[in-house]
Design a protein around this motif. Structure first.
Motif, PDB file in Angstrom:
ATOM      1  N   ILE A  97    -105.447  -6.649  -6.172  1.00  0.00           N
ATOM      2  CA  ILE A  97    -104.363  -7.370  -5.492  1.00  0.00           C
ATOM      3  C   ILE A  97    -104.388  -8.827  -4.360  1.00  0.00           C
ATOM      4  CG2 ILE A  97    -103.495  -6.811  -3.006  1.00  0.00           C
ATOM      5  CD1 ILE A  97    -104.369  -3.784  -2.923  1.00  0.00           C
ATOM      6  N   LEU A  98    -105.359  -9.426  -4.471  1.00  0.00           N
ATOM      7  CA  LEU A  98    -105.792 -10.375  -4.146  1.00  0.00           C
ATOM      8  C   LEU A  98    -105.415 -11.325  -5.289  1.00  0.00           C
ATOM      9  CD1 LEU A  98    -109.366 -10.763  -3.545  1.00  0.00           C
ATOM     10  CD2 LEU A  98    -107.457 -11.017  -1.989  1.00  0.00           C
ATOM     11  N   THR A  99    -104.913 -11.447  -6.660  1.00  0.00           N
ATOM     12  CA  THR A  99    -104.308 -11.850  -7.898  1.00  0.00           C
ATOM     13  C   THR A  99    -102.962 -11.913  -7.884  1.00  0.00           C
ATOM     14  OG1 THR A  99    -106.251 -11.142  -9.673  1.00  0.00           O
ATOM     15  CG2 THR A  99    -104.136 -11.712 -10.011  1.00  0.00           C
ATOM     16  N   SER A 100    -102.411 -10.419  -7.334  1.00  0.00           N
ATOM     17  CA  SER A 100    -100.987 -10.354  -7.328  1.00  0.00           C
ATOM     18  C   SER A 100     -99.713 -11.220  -6.226  1.00  0.00           C
ATOM     19  CB  SER A 100    -100.908  -8.526  -6.935  1.00  0.00           C
ATOM     20  OG  SER A 100    -100.429  -8.437  -5.514  1.00  0.00           O
ATOM     21  N   LEU A 101    -101.381 -11.407  -4.884  1.00  0.00           N
ATOM     22  CA  LEU A 101    -101.370 -12.091  -3.932  1.00  0.00           C
ATOM     23  C   LEU A 101    -100.911 -13.338  -4.381  1.00  0.00           C
ATOM     24  CD1 LEU A 101    -102.675 -10.713  -0.847  1.00  0.00           C
ATOM     25  CD2 LEU A 101    -100.568 -10.384  -1.545  1.00  0.00           C
ATOM     26  N   GLY A 102    -101.295 -13.863  -5.012  1.00  0.00           N
ATOM     27  CA  GLY A 102    -101.152 -15.436  -5.571  1.00  0.00           C
ATOM     28  C   GLY A 102    -102.864 -16.046  -5.349  1.00  0.00           C
ATOM     29  N   VAL A 103    -104.364 -15.597  -5.337  1.00  0.00           N
ATOM     30  CA  VAL A 103    -105.167 -15.893  -4.922  1.00  0.00           C
ATOM     31  C   VAL A 103    -105.525 -16.812  -5.542  1.00  0.00           C
ATOM     32  CG1 VAL A 103    -107.574 -16.177  -3.810  1.00  0.00           C
ATOM     33  CG2 VAL A 103    -105.795 -14.523  -2.675  1.00  0.00           C
ATOM     34  N   ARG A 104    -105.608 -17.810  -5.361  1.00  0.00           N
ATOM     35  CA  ARG A 104    -106.294 -19.014  -6.132  1.00  0.00           C
ATOM     36  C   ARG A 104    -107.613 -18.721  -7.340  1.00  0.00           C
ATOM     37  NH1 ARG A 104    -105.181 -22.161  -2.153  1.00  0.00           N
ATOM     38  NH2 ARG A 104    -107.358 -23.007  -2.003  1.00  0.00           N
ATOM     39  N   ALA A 105    -107.709 -19.108  -8.336  1.00  0.00           N
ATOM     40  CA  ALA A 105    -108.381 -18.388  -8.843  1.00  0.00           C
ATOM     41  C   ALA A 105    -110.323 -19.185  -8.410  1.00  0.00           C
ATOM     42  CB  ALA A 105    -109.158 -18.340 -10.166  1.00  0.00           C
ATOM     43  N   GLU A 106    -109.781 -20.844  -8.178  1.00  0.00           N
ATOM     44  CA  GLU A 106    -110.758 -21.754  -7.357  1.00  0.00           C
ATOM     45  C   GLU A 106    -110.978 -21.821  -6.521  1.00  0.00           C
ATOM     46  OE1 GLU A 106    -106.872 -23.455  -7.457  1.00  0.00           O
ATOM     47  OE2 GLU A 106    -107.924 -22.451  -9.018  1.00  0.00           O
ATOM     48  N   THR A 107    -110.638 -20.771  -5.667  1.00  0.00           N
ATOM     49  CA  THR A 107    -111.333 -20.272  -4.070  1.00  0.00           C
ATOM     50  C   THR A 107    -112.254 -19.551  -3.923  1.00  0.00           C
ATOM     51  OG1 THR A 107    -108.829 -19.865  -3.252  1.00  0.00           O
ATOM     52  CG2 THR A 107    -110.688 -19.467  -1.746  1.00  0.00           C
TER      53      THR A 107
END
Length: 443
Positions: free
Chosen positions: A326-336
């Motif tokens: 879900i975090l990936t689908s929301l667009g959370v940056r990988a570098e966060t």
């Protein structure tokens, strides 16, 4: 549905109600079915899926659970979901138990819903409908209510094939009863679309206000720490433990719906903003993901994400995978940066606890703790402090006298190392973080 506060021009509003009445007025006898479709591979064991479905049902007031079972499905039947023999067998059981509501833990088409309701003489909700009901019951803020209504309308629009019991008349509402014909369906659909436009317009105003708040926070360079996790992982209990707040924290799915933010001071004196968010769940309805996207934007802005896991749950790993999806689908940056919090350590036995703590000690980004007892929380807070020990750079600034506000801001931040008064203003040598430099640009 929570505290509602509708505009004067609202023609009608969505009220999600089981069996066409307020679920809190009297108990409805409910039965949970978890379809186990052989052709569909999932992360979870069906037994755990059923347990979660029962917990979802328990989160909704006004229901009295009288039974739950797994139904093995060789294949899905388009007309009634289950085969005729199984439909008859289940129907006899529903009648014997005087069941008024059947909850099916999975997707059910409008045609299947209509046919099963007619065959069994019950009201029926699928997983999406049940989660919408829970959210409708829990929404307290204006934004939360609007988001649930928007999600409900999106869901209901696809189900005009049957008579509606969920949309009730309010001030000349539509009154969806008796199986609308094609003309009525089109009329209903247009009415829903009009209501969606109204709600989106109101949500846009809320979103603009939220963005103004975010812009104001950017000027005050306090890092944002966001708590995320599967529903009932203990986020709100942890939030209360480290901020001293009194956010509702219960052993219940979706105890927290509306986001909460608090400023807090870390052990080293650094100030951060901590955000508690709505819990995630497997197969979270797409309508809800879309409706709550504005709320979840706080996660996208976070400088550090704390992924809280119920480490005592038998499917903690599967739940964590769902959260990451879900975090990936929301667009959370990988570098966060992300910390993984293994919560509810107090619920595992001594041997398992020792093993989990030893495993966590080997990683700089995993923390085993109990938000109930406080064990391990201090170690987490120290790590959060260290995470914000960022590199500082030096820079020379020239400010004229008209930039008095910026000058005062620099003093308030304590970043000035040397200052010289000139004929036109100030020459300053500052030492600051990248975040402070960005905040200064917005002053």
């Amino acid at each position: 549905m929570g505290a509602q506060d509708h505009d004067e021009d609202d023609g009608f509003s969505v009220e999600l109600r089981l069996a066409g009445h307020d679920t809190r007025a009297e108990a409805t006898l409910a039965y949970v079915l978890h379809p186990d479709l052989k052709s569909v591979r999932t992360r979870r064991l069906p037994e755990h899926g059923l347990a979660e479905a029962v917990a979802l049902a328990a989160a909704l007031p006004g229901l009295e659970m009288v039974g739950a079972e797994i139904v093995r499905l060789p294949k899905m039947q388009p007309g009634m979901l289950f085969g005729s023999g199984k439909v008859a067998e289940l129907g006899a059981r529903m009648k014997a138990l005087d069941v008024g509501l059947v909850l099916i833990d999975g997707p059910v088409t409008p045609v299947q819903q209509r046919n099963l309701e007619k065959e069994w003489g019950v009201k029926l909700l699928d997983r999406t409908g049940l989660i919408l009901e829970i959210f409708a019951d829990r929404a307290l803020t204006r934004e939360g209510v609007l988001q649930v209504e928007l999600a409900a309308l999106s869901y209901q629009r696809t189900r005009l094939v049957r008579a509606w019991t969920h949309l009730e008349r309010q001030r000349g509402g539509l009154g969806f009863v008796g199986g609308p014909g094609e003309t009525q369906i089109e009329s209903d659909r247009r009415a829903i679309d009009d209501q969606v436009v109204r709600i989106k317009r109101q949500l846009d105003k809320v979103a603009k206000t939220r963005e103004l708040h975010r812009a104001a926070r950017r000027k005050v360079p306090f890092p944002l720490v966001a708590l995320v996790g599967y529903t009932n992982a203990g986020k709100s209990t942890l939030f209360n433990r480290i901020t001293g707040a009194d956010v509702l924290a219960k052993d219940m799915l979706f105890a927290t719906l509306d986001p909460t933010m608090r400023g807090m001071e870390l052990p080293d004196g650094r100030k951060v903003i901590l955000s508690d968010t709505v819990g995630f769940i497997s197969e979270l309805p797409t309508q809800l993901v879309a409706a709550f996207r504005a709320t979840l934007e706080e996660v996208l802005e976070a400088d550090l994400i704390l992924h809280v896991r119920d480490i005592s749950h038998p499917e903690s790993s599967e739940q964590a995978a769902d959260v990451r999806d879900i975090l990936t689908s929301l667009g959370v940056r990988a570098e966060t940066p992300q910390f993984e919090i293994w919560n509810k350590l107090d619920l595992v036995d001594d041997t398992a606890r020792a093993a989990l703590e030893a495993q966590a000690d080997k990683s700089a980004r995993i923390f085993a703790l109990s938000s109930v007892t406080g064990h391990g929380v201090q170690t987490l807070l120290d790590a959060i402090s260290q995470a914000f020990e960022v590199t500082r750079s030096s820079e020379e600034l020239h400010l004229d006298f008209a930039m008095g506000r910026a000058h005062a801001w620099l003093h308030a931040e304590g970043v000035i190392e040397n200052e010289v008064l000139t004929d036109t203003g100030w020459t300053l040598h500052v030492r600051w973080t990248e975040r402070q430099a960005k905040a200064f640009a917005a002053v």
